[in-house]
Design an enzyme around this catalytic site. Structure first.
Site, short mmCIF file in Angstrom:
data_model
loop_
_atom_site.label_atom_id
_atom_site.label_comp_id
_atom_site.label_asym_id
_atom_site.label_seq_id
_atom_site.Cartn_x
_atom_site.Cartn_y
_atom_site.Cartn_z
N GLY A 123 -8.58 -9.00 0.45
CA GLY A 123 -7.87 -9.72 1.51
C GLY A 123 -7.01 -10.89 1.09
O GLY A 123 -5.95 -10.74 0.49
N ARG A 147 0.82 -1.21 0.00
CA ARG A 147 0.00 0.00 0.00
C ARG A 147 0.86 1.27 0.00
O ARG A 147 0.50 2.27 -0.63
CB ARG A 147 -0.95 0.01 1.20
CG ARG A 147 -2.16 -0.89 1.00
CD ARG A 147 -3.13 -0.79 2.16
NE ARG A 147 -4.31 -1.60 1.90
CZ ARG A 147 -5.26 -1.84 2.80
NH1 ARG A 147 -5.16 -1.35 4.03
NH2 ARG A 147 -6.30 -2.58 2.48
N LYS A 187 -17.12 -19.01 2.97
CA LYS A 187 -18.56 -18.98 3.26
C LYS A 187 -19.40 -18.31 2.20
O LYS A 187 -19.11 -17.19 1.77
CB LYS A 187 -18.78 -18.23 4.57
CG LYS A 187 -18.32 -19.00 5.78
CD LYS A 187 -18.59 -18.20 7.02
CE LYS A 187 -18.35 -19.02 8.28
NZ LYS A 187 -18.48 -18.16 9.46
N GLY A 206 -11.93 -4.95 2.02
CA GLY A 206 -13.37 -4.70 2.14
C GLY A 206 -13.94 -3.84 1.02
O GLY A 206 -15.04 -4.09 0.53
C1 3PG Z 1 -8.57 -1.96 5.18
O1 3PG Z 1 -7.48 -2.27 5.62
O2 3PG Z 1 -9.36 -2.76 4.65
C2 3PG Z 1 -8.92 -0.49 5.18
O3 3PG Z 1 -7.85 0.25 5.64
C3 3PG Z 1 -10.16 -0.23 6.00
O4 3PG Z 1 -9.97 -0.52 7.36
P1 3PG Z 1 -11.22 -0.73 8.31
O5 3PG Z 1 -11.85 -2.04 7.88
O6 3PG Z 1 -10.70 -0.75 9.71
O7 3PG Z 1 -12.18 0.41 8.07
MG MG Z 2 -10.59 -4.18 6.72
#
Ligand code: 3PG
Ligand code: MG
Length: 398
Positions: free
Chosen positions: A356, A38, A199, A379
């Site tokens: 992820g 990142r 899931k 996310g």
């Molecule tokens: C992440 O790492 O997915 C983003 O920085 C968002 O973080 P958060 O899920 O704590 O809002």
């Molecule tokens: Mg996150």
């Protein structure tokens, strides 16, 4: 075609103070960054702004602190950020608003860079409190959002601030949005999506959105067990969400109605338990022994998935196909990732992946640099695959 939002090309930044929302929420262990992706992907935006004579102020969250928490300070990110900027100095502000912030910004020369302390030390950040957003806006004249991976949060620094200052997308935000548009909004067809993970229940909206948009949907990982079970297949001792049968049937019906072909496993690698180097056998789906678990898709399924890739012009990928953290159950994910990389290089496949675990799996397969685009987002990438509007992106629209 004009971009739907302003970019750095539309800004005159010389001599101005530019607030850059970054996502420095990077994995750390013992005070060290364990994956700098990142930071590296953010660097071009900061370098460009600095080279154009801006004072660059970097804003980010880190972790999920409840109030001020020294363990979640951004101070340890100063050195890695400076390294990613080719050794440029990075000043650190011990608070992200008020006098401590001004104290580091005011003396910055044009081209100087400062990082401010964790935004989430203030409650107003996550609440998108207008007063906190105003306190941030007071620090500069221009707002650049380069945190696509935090764009699913409607927080003061990702949403509120965009309405208070002239704003634009940074280069990383721009690249993420362009790649995602190329994969799902205006893709070259046929489009194949690969969705894995454990899931069905956490990826319902994603599956519903994808069946309506792609020509073929490959489902692997333990979530495939649930769909197979709903089709009446005995999945033995596999992970399976037995209560999701009706939902799976709904997804199958939606796929059929939309003309989307579901590609489910036809064979599987099974074992008595999930453990490294455990004894495995390959069986046809329908012949999984009662005391064995499906832990990866089998070679016939890999061939079918690779065939689907060869017939596609565009690939969207989220989630591993097997229990890839434990060898040898990474085999199918690695094989398909390598084929996707090959087709990207040799056949012009547009391949976009994210979310992820996916990035870790693709990095382990050694293909991260060989796909068209691998998102930095977890996310946010998932919410985008669900077809949701991301508040941080929406706020930047012209
Ligand atoms: C992440 O790492 O997915 C983003 O920085 C968002 O973080 P958060 O899920 O704590 O809002
Ligand atoms: Mg996150």
């Amino acid at each position: 075609m004009t971009a739907p939002f302003r970019t750095l090309d539309d800004l005159d930044v010389a001599g101005r103070t530019v607030l850059v929302r970054a996502d420095l929420n990077v994995p750390m262990a013992d005070g060290r960054v364990t994956d700098a992706t990142r930071i590296e992907r953010l660097a071009p935006t900061l370098v460009e702004l600095a080279d154009r004579g801006a004072r660059v102020v970097v804003l980010s969250h880190f972790g999920r602190p409840k109030g001020k928490d020294p363990a979640l300070s951004l101070a340890p990110l100063v050195a890695p950020l400076s390294a990613a900027l080719g050794g440029r100095a990075v000043a650190f502000g011990i608070d992200c608003v008020g006098l401590p912030a001004a104290a580091v910004i005011d003396p910055l020369p044009p081209g100087g860079v400062a990082l401010l302390e964790n935004l989430r030390f203030h409650k107003g950040e996550e609440k998108n409190d207008p007063e906190f957003a105003r306190a941030l806006a007071e620090l500069g004249q221009i707002y650049v959002n380069d945190a696509f991976s935090a764009a699913h949060r409607a927080h003061a620094s990702t949403e509120g601030l965009a309405h208070l200052l002239p704003s634009a997308a940074g280069r990383l935000m721009q690249a993420e949005c362009e790649a995602l548009a190329r994969a799902l909004e205006t893709p070259e067809k046929p489009v194949v999506a690969i969705v894995g993970g454990s899931k069905v229940s956490t990826k319902l909206d994603l599956l519903r959105n994808l069946v309506a948009r792609v020509d073929r949907l490959v489902i692997g990982g333990a979530m495939a067990n649930t769909l197979l079970f709903a089709r009446g297949v005995d999945v033995g001792a596999s992970l399976c969400e037995r209560e999701m049968v009706d939902t799976c049937r709904e997804i199958e019906a939606a796929a059929k109605a939309a003309g989307c072909e579901l590609v489910l496993p036809v064979d599987a690698v099974v074992a008595a338990k999930l453990a490294p180097g455990v004894e495995t056998t390959t069986v046809a789906i329908g012949a999984v022994p009662a005391d064995r678990m499906i832990l990866d898709i089998g070679p016939a399924t890999v061939a079918a998935v690779n065939g689907a890739l060869a017939a596609a012009r565009t690939l969207v990928w989220n989630g591993p196909l097997g229990a890839f953290e434990t060898k040898p159950f990474d085999a199918a994910t690695v094989a398909v990732a390598q084929e996707a990389a090959r087709l990207t290089a040799e056949a012009g496949l547009v391949s976009v992946a994210g979310g992820g675990d996916t990035v870790a799996a693709l990095a382990a397969a050694g293909v991260e640099e060989r796909l068209t685009y691998v998102s930095t987002a977890g996310g946010a990438f998932l919410e985008w695959l669900e077809g949701r509007k991301l508040p941080g992106v929406e706020a930047l629209r012209r």
